[in-house]
Design a protein around this motif. Sequence first.
Motif, short mmCIF file in Angstrom:
data_model
loop_
_atom_site.label_atom_id
_atom_site.label_comp_id
_atom_site.label_asym_id
_atom_site.label_seq_id
_atom_site.Cartn_x
_atom_site.Cartn_y
_atom_site.Cartn_z
N GLN A 158 41.67 53.51 37.71
CA GLN A 158 42.81 52.48 37.56
C GLN A 158 43.89 53.30 37.10
OE1 GLN A 158 41.38 49.86 34.45
NE2 GLN A 158 42.46 50.97 32.99
N SER A 170 34.57 45.10 38.17
CA SER A 170 35.00 44.62 36.82
C SER A 170 34.11 44.86 35.81
CB SER A 170 35.16 43.09 37.08
OG SER A 170 34.28 42.63 37.68
N ARG A 172 34.58 45.42 32.71
CA ARG A 172 34.69 44.60 31.33
C ARG A 172 34.20 43.25 31.76
NH1 ARG A 172 40.03 44.90 27.43
NH2 ARG A 172 39.41 43.21 25.99
N PHE A 173 34.63 42.32 32.78
CA PHE A 173 34.19 41.00 32.90
C PHE A 173 32.56 41.06 33.24
CE2 PHE A 173 38.33 39.44 34.41
CZ PHE A 173 38.72 39.34 32.98
N LEU A 177 29.78 39.09 31.10
CA LEU A 177 28.69 38.06 31.88
C LEU A 177 27.37 38.53 31.28
CD1 LEU A 177 30.10 36.51 34.12
CD2 LEU A 177 28.87 37.97 35.70
N PRO A 305 29.36 45.91 43.03
CA PRO A 305 29.58 45.58 44.68
C PRO A 305 29.93 47.09 44.96
CG PRO A 305 31.28 44.45 43.62
CD PRO A 305 30.40 45.00 42.56
N GLU A 308 31.30 47.49 48.59
CA GLU A 308 32.72 46.87 49.03
C GLU A 308 33.87 47.62 48.69
OE1 GLU A 308 33.06 42.23 48.57
OE2 GLU A 308 31.04 42.58 47.68
N HIS A 311 35.40 49.26 51.60
CA HIS A 311 36.07 48.32 52.68
C HIS A 311 37.48 48.08 52.17
CE1 HIS A 311 36.00 45.02 55.36
NE2 HIS A 311 36.61 44.15 54.35
N VAL A 312 37.42 47.81 50.55
CA VAL A 312 38.68 47.18 50.00
C VAL A 312 39.76 48.61 49.94
CG1 VAL A 312 39.89 46.48 48.19
CG2 VAL A 312 37.67 45.53 48.76
N ARG A 332 46.25 46.85 41.75
CA ARG A 332 44.72 47.14 41.04
C ARG A 332 43.84 46.08 41.48
NH1 ARG A 332 42.44 47.36 35.92
NH2 ARG A 332 43.56 45.49 35.15
N VAL A 333 42.79 46.67 42.23
CA VAL A 333 41.93 45.61 42.51
C VAL A 333 40.70 45.57 41.99
CG1 VAL A 333 40.60 44.58 44.37
CG2 VAL A 333 42.73 45.68 44.90
N GLU A 334 39.95 44.69 41.36
CA GLU A 334 38.70 44.58 40.60
C GLU A 334 37.96 43.84 41.29
OE1 GLU A 334 38.53 43.76 36.32
OE2 GLU A 334 39.86 45.23 35.88
N LEU A 335 36.67 44.21 41.54
CA LEU A 335 35.56 43.49 42.29
C LEU A 335 34.68 42.70 41.34
CD1 LEU A 335 34.85 45.94 45.25
CD2 LEU A 335 36.44 43.86 45.23
N GLY A 336 34.34 41.19 41.67
CA GLY A 336 33.40 40.52 40.85
C GLY A 336 31.94 41.15 40.76
N CYS A 337 31.48 41.26 39.41
CA CYS A 337 30.09 41.73 39.38
C CYS A 337 29.40 40.24 39.28
CB CYS A 337 30.07 42.65 38.05
SG CYS A 337 30.68 43.91 38.38
#
Lengths: 355, 355
Positions: A158, A170, A172-173, A177, A305, A308, A311-312, A332-337
Amino acid sequence: MNGGSRVTTGIKQIAKLANVSISTVSHVLNASAPIGSEVQERVLGIARETGYLAKRRRKASISLLSTVLLVGTKKAFPKSDRNFVAWTMLNAFRKECQSRGIRLIPQIEEENEINPDNIVEAVAKHRPQGIAVMQDDRQCLIDMLYNLPSASVILSGQDQSMRVDTVAPSNRFGAKLATDHLLDLGHKKIALLTWGNRRVAKQRTEGFLDAFRQAGLDVPVSDIIDVGDYQQDVVETNFSKWLSKHNGPSPYSAFFCSADNVALGAMKALQNHGYSVPNDVSVMGFDNALFGELSSPSLSTIHVPMEEIGHVALNLLEEALTLPDGERSARRVELGCRLILRNSTGSPNTSFSKS
Amino acid sequence: MNGGSRVTTGIKQIAKLANVSISTVSHVLNASAPIGSEVQERVLGIARETGYLAKRRRKASISLLSTVLLVGTKKAFPKSDRNFVAWTMLNAFRKECQSRGIRLIPQIEEENEINPDNIVEAVAKHRPQGIAVMQDDRQCLIDMLYNLPSASVILSGQDQSMRVDTVAPSNRFGAKLATDHLLDLGHKKIALLTWGNRRVAKQRTEGFLDAFRQAGLDVPVSDIIDVGDYQQDVVETNFSKWLSKHNGPSPYSAFFCSADNVALGAMKALQNHGYSVPNDVSVMGFDNALFGELSSPSLSTIHVPMEEIGHVALNLLEEALTLPDGERSARRVELGCRLILRNSTGSPNTSFSKS
DNA sequence: CTGAAAGCGCTTACAG
DNA sequence: CTGAAAGCGCTTACAG
């Protein structure tokens, strides 16, 4: 070339599959005539399923990005348990480039760190349209990338100065989770097993703490255990020592580990000390590495992911090349876990008292 | 249709402008033959400048997204100083939809909050391909969006459960950028003027604190002043009271305000109390709203790329529609903010001692 | 709202 | 490495 039956996904094939005329398909795809909603949905569905839409989209941008410089350090390249995560990401990225017809020029540093000067040199030599940097977001590197004419993106990093595009899971998220899930199961005392000071580890630690903060619980800063490394055998040894010293896992009924490797090492140590997972203690990993599925019990974890990310990253490079320079902010892109529940986690054993 | 001279940007026109054959342009755009690098660069340059590449890209995805449901509350719609930021974002989004030929169906709630049930109803009625939600990321809404068949995205929000796409400015990093700049100027005591508990305000507060943490300084939690509201006149009144009570701005030589509106109110209050900005104290805003340029002195601030949020949101919706459902993680996109230096900030006056 | 047919835009096999 | 020419894929004006 004879008029043979080569199956190229096209508007013609879609028309056949959807039982409509070629014109109708075209009208649906371009909204150039008011087509009935059932027909529309049928046609679009088939266009998506056959991969026509994806192909069309890919084709539209292929021209921009013919050559990409791939920058990384040597350690991520050979496949092994140690660098499983890095390797997965790298490999998915390579595949993605191949399928889009992008030529990859590897710029692999022998050292443990990327030397910005080498990148400048490689760019001057190969003139790539885009630069993809693997897992390095030090400011000296970012300064250099920002001043280069090519578009660039950092994979798994980042940029606090928000000048260069980045993609990362992501962390942190994701950690939140995992912790939320353990809390939901009823665990009261949860320890975090982590190692070192790398950004990824820190982000996961923050997510662990976030879960407690948001639940209005005491923030368990003293329940963070540094196991010194992320290699399974080292973790096993170190955590065994910890268990001996603390007379078992008590008072913890669950251990959230900030990497699958750590979780597997910890699980072995626990089992060697006679604890049953998940009956006596729950163990949760992070990464969804292949080998977690094969452990005994199989490891509950957080799916990252990695496939992905590539791809992004390519989409970001392409977008940067389409848009004029001054009109685009860095992204800044974060991908969901995702939570993956297997057999290493369960409700706390209320009658738990072993020593 | 006669063979008239309609200027449609196409491969033909590019060939003419680049002085090459149509085939050559095609080869460059598809990398289907080894074209000389000068020719290649010339052709690509023209293709980009004429907007051909952008058009091609837009066309590739236009079909997917013909109807979008725009969800928001009434308060963001009329243009005013109060909701300048929301209005800018909304308007840019509308324009972007128009230029892409997307039909927008507004679903505007009279209440201050969006009611998930109303969205479900509107989706059933209009069957949009995508849903764009303005500035609301409560979990009840996210749960609903996640279970809907349409693709959805939240503009200016974030989803901690990482199931729905979001786009927002990088509030935290932006605030850090601002604070870093004040620190770089030599300010030692900096106060943060903020208001309330909204997520945006909290993120900016964190960024303010991050700057001190990273610089290894004491974290100034006690230097955060809540001015109760973000309306200029209210801020002016409240902050005037604060100044009277504290006998002027001392010990602060700089105020970082978490919105331009707050900064303008604060600046007036300071000036009414006889302080010169930036000679006695520096003031920094956040948002880069129009009126900051016109204040006296003009306001240094953080530029928030509100115009780009809509662009990114549509790209996310399109991507979600291209990719099969199971193969795509939710995306959280943050857009980079930029420092805008005008006349309300400067080095601290070392002989500063006013009372 | 859907399709048959004309024709434009772009690609491609091949020549040089 | 570049282009002339054949032809495929897709669009569009129009009919019903």
